[in-house]
Design a protein around this motif. Sequence first.
Motif, short mmCIF file in Angstrom:
data_model
loop_
_atom_site.label_atom_id
_atom_site.label_comp_id
_atom_site.label_asym_id
_atom_site.label_seq_id
_atom_site.Cartn_x
_atom_site.Cartn_y
_atom_site.Cartn_z
N ALA A 92 98.28 -34.38 -33.34
CA ALA A 92 98.95 -33.37 -32.53
C ALA A 92 100.00 -34.00 -31.62
CB ALA A 92 97.93 -32.58 -31.70
N CYS A 149 99.73 -28.72 -36.68
CA CYS A 149 100.22 -27.41 -36.23
C CYS A 149 100.03 -26.36 -37.31
CB CYS A 149 101.70 -27.51 -35.82
SG CYS A 149 101.96 -28.42 -34.28
N SER A 153 96.35 -25.19 -35.46
CA SER A 153 96.81 -24.60 -34.20
C SER A 153 96.02 -23.33 -33.90
CB SER A 153 98.31 -24.29 -34.28
OG SER A 153 98.53 -23.25 -35.21
#
Length: 169
Positions: A92, A149, A153
């Motif tokens: 991340a 992501c 996410s």
Amino acid sequence: QIHQSDVRIIINSLQSIDSQNLLLRVLTGGGQISSDLKKEIKAMQIDVDVIDYVPWSDVPAVINSFDIGLAPLTNTEFNRGRSSEKIREYMACGKPVVASNVGENPILIPDEAGFLVDSQGEWVNSILTLANDEAKRQSMGNAARKHVCDKYSIPTIAEKIENELKRFC
């Protein structure tokens, strides 16, 4: 206490690397490195920064001080069943990862985002490859961030949960 055998994977690998200009940051998460292991590291003349527990909000800043996220795990029943949250945090933050090919790691780390390793030689080669190639580190770090992501996410997970709940409602 952090798993000494997991840390030893990195220590053993670094013994065959010219580590004069190497800074090893160990984020213990509140664990401790044994005094014997600290003595071994000191004897290797590696600059080691042991970072004890930091508040969750500070973790990204600590990770962003890394060039490469290392995730050594010995192949034990415990490690095969544990979460790879540390790797998701590395990714991340846009860091390439070198990780043991154990447990959830092969599912989590795509080839373009890092290296899965099975041997000391693979640890050495992967670390040296990334240490000596800034463009590769950047490329793999970008791929790592995109992967996390896209797959992990909050909006992605929320959508997956919503879709699963719709199946039952």
